[in-house]
Structures are given as C-alpha cells and as structure tokens.
Design a protein around this motif. Sequence first.
Motif, PDB file in Angstrom:
ATOM      1  N   VAL B 303     -84.222  37.589  97.528  1.00  0.00           N
ATOM      2  CA  VAL B 303     -83.879  38.228  98.671  1.00  0.00           C
ATOM      3  C   VAL B 303     -82.344  37.850  98.603  1.00  0.00           C
ATOM      4  CG1 VAL B 303     -84.302  36.049 100.176  1.00  0.00           C
ATOM      5  CG2 VAL B 303     -83.895  38.558 101.089  1.00  0.00           C
ATOM      6  N   GLY B 304     -81.395  38.803  98.658  1.00  0.00           N
ATOM      7  CA  GLY B 304     -80.106  38.683  98.819  1.00  0.00           C
ATOM      8  C   GLY B 304     -79.340  38.832  97.413  1.00  0.00           C
ATOM      9  N   PHE B 305     -80.095  39.174  96.547  1.00  0.00           N
ATOM     10  CA  PHE B 305     -79.526  39.579  95.048  1.00  0.00           C
ATOM     11  C   PHE B 305     -79.359  41.101  95.122  1.00  0.00           C
ATOM     12  CE2 PHE B 305     -81.009  35.287  94.629  1.00  0.00           C
ATOM     13  CZ  PHE B 305     -80.157  34.722  93.947  1.00  0.00           C
ATOM     14  N   ASN B 306     -78.409  41.270  94.412  1.00  0.00           N
ATOM     15  CA  ASN B 306     -77.954  42.823  94.317  1.00  0.00           C
ATOM     16  C   ASN B 306     -78.552  43.449  93.240  1.00  0.00           C
ATOM     17  OD1 ASN B 306     -75.996  41.475  96.221  1.00  0.00           O
ATOM     18  ND2 ASN B 306     -74.296  42.473  95.413  1.00  0.00           N
ATOM     19  N   GLY B 307     -78.764  42.556  92.286  1.00  0.00           N
ATOM     20  CA  GLY B 307     -79.070  43.238  90.997  1.00  0.00           C
ATOM     21  C   GLY B 307     -79.313  42.431  90.025  1.00  0.00           C
ATOM     22  N   GLY B 308     -79.967  42.771  88.911  1.00  0.00           N
ATOM     23  CA  GLY B 308     -80.462  41.912  87.918  1.00  0.00           C
ATOM     24  C   GLY B 308     -80.910  42.589  86.378  1.00  0.00           C
ATOM     25  N   TYR B 309     -80.880  41.560  85.710  1.00  0.00           N
ATOM     26  CA  TYR B 309     -81.376  41.759  84.203  1.00  0.00           C
ATOM     27  C   TYR B 309     -82.765  41.194  83.936  1.00  0.00           C
ATOM     28  CZ  TYR B 309     -81.936  41.469  79.318  1.00  0.00           C
ATOM     29  OH  TYR B 309     -82.196  41.445  77.801  1.00  0.00           O
ATOM     30  N   TYR B 310     -83.836  41.685  83.523  1.00  0.00           N
ATOM     31  CA  TYR B 310     -85.126  41.104  83.547  1.00  0.00           C
ATOM     32  C   TYR B 310     -85.353  41.229  82.349  1.00  0.00           C
ATOM     33  CZ  TYR B 310     -85.055  41.815  88.712  1.00  0.00           C
ATOM     34  OH  TYR B 310     -84.798  41.724  89.811  1.00  0.00           O
ATOM     35  N   GLY B 311     -85.617  40.480  81.403  1.00  0.00           N
ATOM     36  CA  GLY B 311     -85.896  40.332  80.067  1.00  0.00           C
ATOM     37  C   GLY B 311     -87.480  40.020  79.856  1.00  0.00           C
ATOM     38  N   TRP B 312     -88.195  40.791  80.298  1.00  0.00           N
ATOM     39  CA  TRP B 312     -89.598  40.832  80.333  1.00  0.00           C
ATOM     40  C   TRP B 312     -90.356  40.395  79.042  1.00  0.00           C
ATOM     41  CZ3 TRP B 312     -91.237  40.030  85.170  1.00  0.00           C
ATOM     42  CH2 TRP B 312     -90.813  40.805  86.002  1.00  0.00           C
TER      43      TRP B 312
END
Lengths: 190, 541
Positions: B303-312
């Motif tokens: 919660v609160g995070f704007n964006g991200g990189y997900y290295g699945w």
Amino acid sequence: MEDSAIVELFWSRNSQAISELQNKYGGVCQSVAARLLGSVEDGQECLNDALHRVWNTIPPQRPRSLRAYLGKIVRNLAIDRWRERSAQRRDGEVASLTAELEDCLPAAPSAEAVAQGNETAAAIDRWLGTLSKEDRVLFVRRYWYGDRVDELAKRRGVSPNNLAQRLFRLRSGLKRALEQEGVIVCANRV
Amino acid sequence: MREQSLNLLAQLGGIDEQYIDEAGEDIPAKKKVHWLRWAALAACLAVVIVGGGILTGVIPGLPIGGVNPSAGGSGVDPAADGPSTFMSYAGPVFPLTLREENDAIMAERNVTLDFAPWIRTWWSNEDEANSRNGLTEEERQEVLARYNEWFPEGGRWQSSSDILVTDSYTLTNTSDQDQKLTVLYPFAGGLYNLGNVRPTLRLDGVALDTALHSGVGAAVSPEGGGDVLSHADCWEDYRDALADGTYLRNALKGCPDLSGTKVTVYEFTDPWGPEKDDEAGLPNPSILAAFHQDVEHSRVLSVGFNGGYYGWDTGEMKLEFSIPRPGERDYAFRLIVVGEDIQDLVTQGYASGGGWDGGDPIEAGVTVTRHEADLEEVLRQTAWDIYGNWDADFVPGVDFETYYGLLKSWLVTDGPLSDAGRYGGGALEENIVLAQARVFWLEAEVTVPAGGSVELTASMRKEASCDFYCAHTKNQGVYGYDLTTRLGSNLHCAAQAATLEDRGQIVIVRQNYGFDLENGVKTVPLTEEEYYLEVKRAPEG
C-alpha cells in the motif's frame, strides 16, 4: 517550425512536411499508440500509417493543431489495431482504460431524446469545459494520451490512491453529464 | 471488457483539440518508458499465477474463469418476441425471501412501477453553476457563462430514466402463534451506486433497521463463463448466479476471516529527501525498496507504493513511492508479506521515479521497521488507511465494514491472494470492489402476530437497462425494467400483481405484463416467473 508552416508544406506537396511533422509530434503520438498497445513496434507502425493518412488528407484539410490532428489519427489506428488483436494479445493500456471507462457509461441514457453517437465527443467537450484546468488535464492525459496512473500520480506528487480517487470522481462526473445530455455511446466513429 | 467502453475510448479521441493541446503541455519531468516493463511483467505474471498456485492451502481461493465472451452484445432483435438482451443491464427487481422458510406465512405481493422520475424538470444554468461544490465565485461565473452559451434559453429540461419501485407484501400468519421472521430483500447494484439504489424497508409504514449483506462479485457461471454479474445482460444471468443458493449463502456467511494467518509487515516511515524544486529542475524524489521474494511461497501486498518492477522469474522485486511533500496527507507505506519472508531488503532514494531503470540515486532515506502480525489485523488497518483517504462523498452509502469485508473477499477469490491472482502485483489500492456488480440483501426482523397480517414495503429507485449502440440496434431510446416473481425466494406467495404508474410519460415497446394503457389496464396479476417492460418516451404533446 510552426504548425501553420508545416501545413503549408503539406499544401505545397513538399515531402519535408512529413519529416517536420514527425520531428515535432511524432514522438508524443507514437508514445500514445505504444502505450495503448503495449508495444513500441506497434506504436511505430501506427505512426507511420498515420503520417501517410495525414499526407493524403492535407489538403484538403487545414488543421489548426497538428498535434491533435496527428494524435487523433494515431489513436484511432491504435484502437483499431487493438480491436483486431486476438484476446490473448490484448495487452497495453487499452484494457485498463476501457475497464475504467465502464464507470463513465451511463447506467442508462436520459429519458430525453438521445443524442447521436457522433455528438458524444461534443458532450464530453462541454463537460471538460466545466472542469478546472487541473482536472481537465488529468482526465485528458489519462484517457486521451493513455498515461499510467502511477506516472500521473508521481508527476503531481500525490499517491496513486489519491489520483485514482480523482479519476473515479471525474468518471462519475462524466457519466452524469452523459446521462443528462442523453448521450449514448455508439459503435460508429467520430 | 465491454465493447461500448472501447467505443467510448475511441470517441474520446474526438474531443476538442484545444484540450488535447492543453494536456499536451503537461509533459513528464523525465521521460521514461515504464509501461514496457509493466506490460512485459504482466504477461510473466499470468504465467506465474497459472503455474504456481502459490498460496493454495494457506488461504482458500475460488476458481475464477475468464471474461464472458458473449457479454456486451445486443443479441436479440427487438422486433422479435421476448425481452431484449441489453448491453447495460440493471438487473431485475427481485422478490422478498425469508432466511428460514416458514409455512405459516402466506404473502400477497403488489409491485408498483412509477415513472415519476421521467417527468421533465427545468434545470437552469444557475442551478447548474450552483450545484458545483468548491468553486470560487469567479469559477462559478465561468461555469455559468459556458452554460449560458450552450443553453441560451437559460437552462434545459432534464429527467431521469430511473423509476420508483414500491414492492409491497402483505404477510399473513396462518398459525396460532406469533411468527418471528428474518426477511431478506434482494436488490441489484454495486458499491458505486449503493447510495442511489439501496431500498428502504418499512413495516406498516415504519422504517425498519436493516443489515446489508453483499454478494461477492465472483459469481461463477455454471458454464464456466466467469463472473456472471459483472457481465450480465439479461435476467437469466442473475438466475444463473442465484439458482443454487450458493451466492446467497456466501453473502450471508459474510466476509472471510483472515485471522490466524501470520504475516511479516514492513513499515516505511519518515521518508526524507531533497524538496521538489521545479525551477531548479528537481522533481519530487522517490524511495525504492528492493528485495528478493520467493515467488513460489509468498505473496507481497503493498500500500502506498506508486509502481514497481516485478522479476517473477528471478524473484528480484523493486517497489517505489514518491516522498510526500510537506502538507500532503499522511499515508501508509507498507509491505505485507504472506508466506515466506522476503530477503535482502534495501532502500535507495532516487531523484525521480523509475529507480529500477537505473535512475539517479540521491541522498534520501526512510525508516524501515519489521514486525510480525496477524493478516486480519494488519489488513484492517491498511484498508482503513485507504478508506480514510477518501473524501466523504466519494462513494455515498458505503461504510468501512462493508468495504473492508468485500476487499477481503476480493483478495481471496479474485485478487492477489487468490489462485487466479490477476492482480498479483499486490497493490491494494488497485482493488476493484467498488465497481463490481452484485446482488445485495437487506435483512430485517419482522414479527407477524398469530392470525394477523403486516404490510412490508420495499421502496427504491430502479435504474433502467438499455442498449448503447445507436448504429446497430433498434433499441435506441428503449429502457427496460425487469421483475422476477420467484427467483431466489422461499416465500409462499398466494398472489402477485403489478401496477403501472406511467404518468403519461411512456410508450410501451414490448412487455409481457399485459398492461394496456389505451384501455386503462394498469394493474395486472403476475403468474410468470419473469416479467419485462420495455418503453420509450412518449412523444411531446
């Protein structure tokens, strides 16, 4: 180069018009298509097709804003391309945008005589005119340019949650406006 | 995805160029192409979710199908017999039911369909300008000037396509003992319009206290067509959703209890960094949190995070948020790890977003604390953080407990804690509970005296069903209002009847009630399972 000068190049059938137009607005318009489709390559192809169409339509057209003129063509081409894709390949922002825009569809058009579909954009224009500039820019950036919510939030220094709320409220406002004006959302193009 | 929303997206392309140009000047401070990463990751996520089944056994999930491919079409020729298949379907009016079937109670039902909201009222440009909250006088005058230009006659006539429904039941106790009943009154809607469509229940004219039970959005079609109600276009979709009683049982069961699930919580507090300075070209800085996640054995909610990189594929995750500027509302920045804890958490400040793309590191920081908690406890707090940030009039009629309960249901049936996990990125703000279509039930306690009768009435606004296509359908300007007589009800009804208050506003296009406006037949008995009334506005004069 000023838009009017580029338009004059088109009218004089000078091919430099294409490169000038591409230099000035090609980047932003390609970005719109690429965002919508989730593919740089597809965005480039849409831009190329759009430049071709601009060449074929000016003259007789004499658009005041080349950014809007090229952008509208690119955007339509991108949405057409998205429609043609198989369901498995429907990535990009179009899926998110259409899901959000379901909020804007009138629960039912007004009981007034409904406006024709090609008046939808005019009704949206009237509604946009009632907004503050900040809200208007936000709405257009999201639903015309296809900017991501987190990008818009970051640019404005607010949380995505707050921005999503504002967008939700704007969509609700548009829905009310469309209902009040008896607008129905039609399949035909503007 | 509905076709008409895609049409709307396309038609938005035709807005005035001045607005396109205006927004075109709103250029990002630093051009990045994050969407590419997100799009690619979304594709990877789908593979992970399908193949992983990450939390099976930890939190129960329900199977979720795909989008109903037939939804959104206008499949019925209006000229043919039978009801239309509407693109925007508001759901039928449902009959009352009892929590426990009671053979001693016999009912008579009378439904009134009142078209009073169709009567046109004058809305002046002044009314329009005055209705806009929060405007300065100058802004109000601007609005007024615009509307005076558009509507030079000083305003416009307007009306609603809602109708008023009064659904009355005379409940008679045929036994020699008082009967205490728990009545359930169903209605279709969503949290987004709950404030408009929620009925009022009255017993002998006195308003009853009611409890709201919400259907969980994932009513799955018996044919595997996905969430029936979110794509419903005819009453049969509601019949399918309610047919076996599971949907109601789940609604009465309430939201899932997530207590007992231990989670690890990371709180990010007191973020600091250089202040944004537009003139100096300094954008608002951000904090990036990078960590390793065992994607097979954990889920991370944020919660609160704007964006991200997900290295699945690698387990390398990077989430970021913008540092709040002075004066901004407090907001929680939190990671909730369900399952195996994350490893190697580090934070780094960046001049702007997109630190995962190799942005510009800066002197900035945040205090990170880690503690273990119960999922129910921390989720409630997190939901409150989201709900508490809403403005008071954001979604009228939706209280926190309703929102929180549906958020939990969504998480485990459709969201990031489900096997379906379409929103595996875990951002809790991206939940869709407000927009999901549902059936709600109002519950109330009613006592019917031995040998006596009471009058129970549900009063509500009912939105119309309609078809958005104007180019490819004959249903332009046609509004539909459906009603069911037995669906989902265990009430013994001796007789049912419907009354039409047309108010001179309508022309009936098709129906199976048997109303005959020309000959004054406005009350008819109801014997079929489903009724439809499709009307157009009567010509002026």
